[in-house]
Design an enzyme around this catalytic site. Sequence first.
Site, PDB file in Angstrom:
ATOM      1  N   CYS A  38       0.861  -1.178   0.000  1.00 38.10           N
ATOM      2  CA  CYS A  38       0.000   0.000   0.000  1.00 38.10           C
ATOM      3  C   CYS A  38       0.905   1.238   0.000  1.00 38.10           C
ATOM      4  O   CYS A  38       1.808   1.342   0.848  1.00 38.10           O
ATOM      5  CB  CYS A  38      -0.896  -0.001   1.226  1.00 38.10           C
ATOM      6  SG  CYS A  38      -1.841   1.529   1.415  1.00 38.10           S
ATOM      7  N   ASP A  45      -0.104  -5.764   0.309  1.00 33.72           N
ATOM      8  CA  ASP A  45      -1.382  -6.065  -0.349  1.00 33.72           C
ATOM      9  C   ASP A  45      -1.187  -7.352  -1.133  1.00 33.72           C
ATOM     10  O   ASP A  45      -0.136  -7.560  -1.752  1.00 33.72           O
ATOM     11  CB  ASP A  45      -1.784  -4.938  -1.313  1.00 33.72           C
ATOM     12  CG  ASP A  45      -2.406  -3.751  -0.608  1.00 33.72           C
ATOM     13  OD1 ASP A  45      -3.102  -3.964   0.396  1.00 33.72           O
ATOM     14  OD2 ASP A  45      -2.213  -2.623  -1.079  1.00 33.72           O
TER      15      ASP A  45
END
Length: 143
Positions: A38, A45
């Site tokens: 992120c 992520d």
Amino acid sequence: MPPNPPSAPSKELHVFDNPAPQRDYVIQFQIPEFTCHCPLTGQPDFAHFTIDYIADQLCIELKSLKMYMWSFRNEGAFHEKVTNDILDDIVKTIRPRYARIVAKWYVRGGIYTNVVAEHRLPGWEPQPLVQLPQHEAESGMLR
């Protein structure tokens, strides 16, 4: 060091000649372990990518795709950007007749995100879908 150390991540996609350029056929890659970060929090992520494409003259070589997808592991990117960047790189590299990427991002803060991006070669029209008759599944056992 092991005798055959793992390859390094790379942004370079390798290609080979399409073995059947006279035909539209779908090539699909399933990439269930995509990782990036992120850009706001730095947290990892995770996503499951499905890449479908209809090649024109060139196809993507599989190991280079693996190393390419691995290259995002330490990069920060929003889901929408990374999905579209990957599609752009594939289109730039092989100029497919058609390509679609479906990125299913795993839950973050109680929200799943799915991003779908498509490309069509200008002027390319898909062949009509052939509807096959439906039959009951056969088990080989007498009823």
